[in-house]
Motif scaffolding. Structure first.
Motif, PDB file in Angstrom:
ATOM      1  N   ASP A 242      30.701 -39.100 -12.659  1.00 25.33           N
ATOM      2  CA  ASP A 242      29.355 -38.336 -12.892  1.00 25.33           C
ATOM      3  C   ASP A 242      28.643 -38.452 -14.298  1.00 25.33           C
ATOM      4  N   GLN A 243      29.526 -38.345 -15.205  1.00 24.78           N
ATOM      5  CA  GLN A 243      28.767 -38.359 -16.647  1.00 24.78           C
ATOM      6  C   GLN A 243      28.415 -39.730 -16.977  1.00 24.78           C
ATOM      7  N   THR A 244      29.201 -40.679 -16.585  1.00 27.83           N
ATOM      8  CA  THR A 244      28.707 -41.966 -16.629  1.00 27.83           C
ATOM      9  C   THR A 244      27.235 -42.280 -16.252  1.00 27.83           C
ATOM     10  N   LEU A 245      27.307 -41.944 -15.042  1.00 26.87           N
ATOM     11  CA  LEU A 245      25.577 -41.938 -14.213  1.00 26.87           C
ATOM     12  C   LEU A 245      24.845 -41.267 -14.927  1.00 26.87           C
ATOM     13  N   ALA A 246      24.814 -40.017 -15.343  1.00 19.68           N
ATOM     14  CA  ALA A 246      24.011 -39.030 -15.987  1.00 19.68           C
ATOM     15  C   ALA A 246      23.509 -40.033 -17.276  1.00 19.68           C
ATOM     16  N   LYS A 247      24.566 -40.080 -18.188  1.00 15.78           N
ATOM     17  CA  LYS A 247      24.173 -40.738 -19.555  1.00 15.78           C
ATOM     18  C   LYS A 247      23.374 -42.102 -19.186  1.00 15.78           C
ATOM     19  N   ALA A 248      23.936 -42.899 -18.339  1.00 18.09           N
ATOM     20  CA  ALA A 248      23.247 -44.150 -18.304  1.00 18.09           C
ATOM     21  C   ALA A 248      21.627 -44.043 -17.846  1.00 18.09           C
ATOM     22  N   LEU A 249      21.440 -43.110 -17.029  1.00 10.51           N
ATOM     23  CA  LEU A 249      20.079 -42.768 -16.461  1.00 10.51           C
ATOM     24  C   LEU A 249      19.308 -42.303 -17.665  1.00 10.51           C
ATOM     25  N   GLN A 250      19.899 -41.393 -18.437  1.00  7.80           N
ATOM     26  CA  GLN A 250      19.184 -40.509 -19.481  1.00  7.80           C
ATOM     27  C   GLN A 250      18.686 -41.648 -20.662  1.00  7.80           C
TER      28      GLN A 250
ATOM     29  N   ASN B 216      15.438 -41.314 -22.909  1.00  9.31           N
ATOM     30  CA  ASN B 216      15.514 -39.760 -23.461  1.00  9.31           C
ATOM     31  C   ASN B 216      15.928 -39.642 -25.077  1.00  9.31           C
ATOM     32  N   GLN B 217      15.533 -38.614 -25.642  1.00  8.15           N
ATOM     33  CA  GLN B 217      16.190 -38.587 -26.799  1.00  8.15           C
ATOM     34  C   GLN B 217      17.493 -37.745 -26.714  1.00  8.15           C
ATOM     35  N   GLN B 218      17.506 -36.839 -25.405  1.00  9.02           N
ATOM     36  CA  GLN B 218      18.953 -36.420 -25.275  1.00  9.02           C
ATOM     37  C   GLN B 218      19.546 -37.007 -24.225  1.00  9.02           C
ATOM     38  N   GLN B 219      20.881 -37.502 -24.487  1.00  9.70           N
ATOM     39  CA  GLN B 219      21.757 -38.469 -23.648  1.00  9.70           C
ATOM     40  C   GLN B 219      22.934 -37.615 -23.636  1.00  9.70           C
ATOM     41  N   ASN B 220      22.504 -36.303 -23.215  1.00  9.74           N
ATOM     42  CA  ASN B 220      24.330 -35.653 -23.142  1.00  9.74           C
ATOM     43  C   ASN B 220      24.847 -35.613 -21.895  1.00  9.74           C
ATOM     44  N   GLY B 221      24.279 -36.242 -20.914  1.00 11.48           N
ATOM     45  CA  GLY B 221      24.982 -36.090 -19.385  1.00 11.48           C
ATOM     46  C   GLY B 221      24.680 -34.845 -18.827  1.00 11.48           C
ATOM     47  N   LEU B 222      25.608 -34.434 -17.836  1.00  9.49           N
ATOM     48  CA  LEU B 222      25.425 -33.355 -17.182  1.00  9.49           C
ATOM     49  C   LEU B 222      25.879 -31.985 -17.905  1.00  9.49           C
ATOM     50  N   THR B 223      24.985 -30.841 -17.468  1.00  9.44           N
ATOM     51  CA  THR B 223      25.388 -29.532 -18.063  1.00  9.44           C
ATOM     52  C   THR B 223      26.830 -29.043 -17.809  1.00  9.44           C
ATOM     53  N   ALA B 224      27.256 -28.618 -18.843  1.00  9.47           N
ATOM     54  CA  ALA B 224      28.878 -28.337 -18.531  1.00  9.47           C
ATOM     55  C   ALA B 224      28.965 -26.648 -18.161  1.00  9.47           C
TER      56      ALA B 224
ATOM     57  N   ASN C 273      21.581 -31.890  -9.742  1.00  9.82           N
ATOM     58  CA  ASN C 273      20.660 -33.040 -10.643  1.00  9.82           C
ATOM     59  C   ASN C 273      21.005 -33.499 -12.076  1.00  9.82           C
ATOM     60  N   ILE C 274      20.391 -34.290 -12.475  1.00 12.95           N
ATOM     61  CA  ILE C 274      20.684 -34.602 -13.841  1.00 12.95           C
ATOM     62  C   ILE C 274      19.504 -34.028 -14.774  1.00 12.95           C
ATOM     63  N   PRO C 275      19.919 -33.522 -16.029  1.00 14.01           N
ATOM     64  CA  PRO C 275      18.947 -32.850 -16.860  1.00 14.01           C
ATOM     65  C   PRO C 275      17.951 -34.062 -17.438  1.00 14.01           C
ATOM     66  N   GLY C 276      16.700 -33.796 -17.797  1.00  6.97           N
ATOM     67  CA  GLY C 276      15.868 -34.630 -18.675  1.00  6.97           C
ATOM     68  C   GLY C 276      15.121 -35.762 -17.520  1.00  6.97           C
ATOM     69  N   LEU C 277      14.925 -35.298 -16.324  1.00  6.87           N
ATOM     70  CA  LEU C 277      14.294 -36.412 -15.696  1.00  6.87           C
ATOM     71  C   LEU C 277      12.680 -35.880 -15.402  1.00  6.87           C
ATOM     72  N   PRO C 278      11.823 -37.040 -15.141  1.00  7.83           N
ATOM     73  CA  PRO C 278      10.501 -36.679 -15.160  1.00  7.83           C
ATOM     74  C   PRO C 278       9.996 -35.771 -13.894  1.00  7.83           C
ATOM     75  N   GLY C 279      10.776 -35.804 -12.998  1.00  7.00           N
ATOM     76  CA  GLY C 279      10.235 -34.956 -11.453  1.00  7.00           C
ATOM     77  C   GLY C 279       9.411 -35.837 -10.714  1.00  7.00           C
ATOM     78  N   HIS C 280       9.353 -35.639  -9.419  1.00  9.43           N
ATOM     79  CA  HIS C 280       8.740 -36.479  -8.455  1.00  9.43           C
ATOM     80  C   HIS C 280       8.632 -37.672  -8.919  1.00  9.43           C
ATOM     81  N   ASN C 281      10.010 -38.455  -8.968  1.00  9.73           N
ATOM     82  CA  ASN C 281      10.017 -39.978  -9.332  1.00  9.73           C
ATOM     83  C   ASN C 281      11.254 -40.349  -8.989  1.00  9.73           C
ATOM     84  N   TRP C 282      11.448 -41.569  -8.750  1.00  4.79           N
ATOM     85  CA  TRP C 282      12.841 -42.189  -8.313  1.00  4.79           C
ATOM     86  C   TRP C 282      13.864 -41.807  -8.921  1.00  4.79           C
ATOM     87  N   ALA C 283      13.721 -41.598 -10.233  1.00  2.00           N
ATOM     88  CA  ALA C 283      14.845 -41.115 -11.073  1.00  2.00           C
ATOM     89  C   ALA C 283      15.580 -39.730 -10.476  1.00  2.00           C
TER      90      ALA C 283
END
Ligand SMILES: [Zn+2]
Length: 544
Positions: A370-378, A383-391, A429-439
């Motif tokens: 899960d974290q690998t996916l989130a960080k890779a997308l960020q 994104n400046q923040q690439q911390n993955g998912l919220t803990a 969902n993953i933090p730091g996404l644009p919204g209304h977007n494929w991401a």
């Protein structure tokens, strides 16, 4: 509203011992309250059972999340989604009123009897051009140009339906009175329906509305929420055709009126309040260049933070449209309201009860994958923040917004001004996404979404048990609603008496893509997960 049973003012504070439970293991700790509701061992016992029940349903929850993801339907065209949900609800003993408020893809499902009436809602529609393979951390459309769940509205019904079935089981066994309603936020991306549900009286006898929406954490808030309300209006102009080269002086261009309206609005924008938002698309720009456009239309969203200011913006839009018609010798043929949303205000008591349950359930345990996916997308998004998912969940319950700079809207606002309401946000969902977007679609049919929906369902079930067994909480919620929230501000619909739901929207797009989408509908009888059906390795990320 016509209610007479709401009693005294009670100060509510809910103190809670936090024990994360999202992984299903141990039982919740007893809740101690100083809100006039005595600690009740029975409530705590039933809460433990509800959590275990939701945990035992996690495959069912996952199947709902994945199925609705695969339908990928736009607002007002949620045909498969509706059929699927209605089928599940009927199988589980709900009575379903279909096609409510003149909207073919809306329904109201009911189970149980007596008070309180708890209405569980969540949105169901997708986003244009957001088609995306789940679990793949870069833009990889399943079908180029097709809609997709680029907001995550495929997950909220799973939260509510799972919670409702779990609680219903306990209610049946222990003969606990109360009514559960389940309804879809049809066409939320067009803020197209909830004001009509209210107008048609579907919330008249509801005691508490528990809404839920995807997020990247578990949270809830009370008071005025940040963001805006809006009115969505399509302006249509009518001129006269003529040969564009042979006799252009005989023609009057409706497209000119659209363009001048947009220019007028964009000049005016400098002098509009900073916390407003407005945007438009041209829905009809004429037929072909050698025929002066007889008809043309432009569709505006006017957003602001309060009802009166939304009305002011709308008036400005109407004036500019009239001016554009005068300048071009065309007429303003119609102003059609395609959607509306009141700014949101959430109930203090219900938010406090929900918050206590959030602290109890806690965040899901995210896996390495899960974290690998989130960080890779960020990283992919820069994104400046690439911390993955919220803990973990936040430290405190959010109160009223202090400095509202504007932002998005949700027509749950209309319901929130008619009955005590909260929105539970759950972490699919993953933090730091644009919204209304494929991401925003990437996590939505992966273990991130599945675990997030199960955590949300646990909170929702616990809050239902609190409200069912402690009528004083319902009274307190109404006391806040009547004596605080609506003391100075009363609900008046933004939709006009003759406005009707814009049910034809998105029809052509869905007709175009549905045959292709059908090939990818999730089949839970053959595949454990949608990722398995698609043959996607989880997670799929670019090589470093
Ligand atoms: Zn949404």
């Amino acid at each position: 509203m016509g209610r007479s049973r709401w009693i005294s003012v009670v100060v509510v504070t809910v103190a809670v011992v936090a024990t994360p439970l999202a992984q299903g293991g141990s039982a919740p700790q007893p809740t101690s309250r100083s809100n006039g509701v005595k600690p009740d061992p029975k409530v705590d016992r039933l809460k433990n059972e509800a959590v275990a029940e939701v945990e035992s349903m996690k495959d069912f929850t996952q199947q709902m999340v994945d199925s609705i993801f695969s339908f990928a339907e736009l607002g007002f065209q949620e045909v498969e989604t509706n059929r699927y949900l209605i089928d599940i609800l009927k199988k589980n003993g709900f009575t379903v009123q279909e096609g409510i408020a003149g909207i073919p893809t809306a329904f109201m499902a009911t189970w149980g009897s007596g008070k309180p009436v708890i209405a569980l809602g969540s949105d169901i529609d997708g986003i244009p051009q957001a088609s995306q393979k789940p679990g793949v951390a870069y833009h990889a459309p399943m079908i180029e140009g097709a809609p997709g769940h680029g907001e995550g509205h495929n997950s909220g019904q799973a939260v509510n339906v799972t919670a409702a079935i779990a609680v219903k089981k306990i209610m049946e066994r222990d003969k606990i009175p109360g009514t559960i309603r389940i309804w879809p936020g049809t066409a939320e991306e067009l803020v197209g329906t909830k004001a009509y549900f209210v107008r048609e009286g579907f919330f008249k006898d509801v005691d508490i509305a528990l809404f839920t929406h995807v997020s990247d954490n578990l949270s809830v808030s009370w008071g005025d929420r940040d963001g805006t309300g809006l009115v969505s209006v399509e302006y249509s102009f009518r001129g006269e055709t003529a040969h564009s080269a042979g006799a252009p002086w005989r023609g009057r261009s409706a497209l000119d009126a659209v363009e001048l309206m947009n220019i007028g609005w964009n000049y005016r924008r400098e002098h509009l309040p900073l916390d407003h938002r407005s945007h438009y698309v041209i829905t009809n720009g004429g037929d072909q260049p050698n025929v002066v456009p007889r008809t043309a239309s432009v569709w505006y969203y006017f957003r602001h933070t309060t009802y009166p200011r939304i009305k002011e913006l709308w008036k400005t839009g109407d004036d500019i449209a009239k001016g554009a018609a005068m300048m071009t010798g065309t007429e303003l043929a119609s102003t059609r309201v395609l959607g509306s949303a009141w700014p949101q205000h959430f109930n203090r008591t219900v938010a406090e009860v929900t918050w206590a349950n959030i602290k109890k359930v806690g965040m899901p345990a995210w896996s390495e994958a899960d974290q690998t996916l989130a960080k890779a997308l960020q990283k992919e998004l820069g994104n400046q923040q690439q911390n993955g998912l919220t803990a973990k969940v936040g430290d405190e319950l959010q109160g009223p917004v202090r400095d509202n700079r504007g932002g998005g809207s949700d027509d749950i606002g209309d319901i929130s001004w008619n009955v005590p309401t909260v929105t539970l946000r759950f972490p699919s969902n993953i933090p730091g996404l644009p919204g209304h977007n494929w991401a925003n679609a990437i996590s939505m049919a992966t273990p991130i979404a599945h675990k997030g929906a199960t955590a949300g369902a646990k909170v929702q079930a616990l809050t239902m048990i609190d409200l069912l067994l402690q009528p004083a909480l319902v009274d307190q919620a109404w006391d806040y609603f009547r004596n605080v929230q609506t003391k100075a501000m009363k609900y008046e619909p933004l939709i006009r008496p003759d406005d009707k739901p814009a049910i034809e929207l998105n029809k052509a797009v869905m007709e175009r893509f549905r045959p292709e989408l059908k090939k990818y509908y999730y089949d839970p009888s053959r595949y454990k997960t949608y990722l398995e059906q698609l043959g996607i390795t989880y997670p799929t990320v670019k090589k470093p």
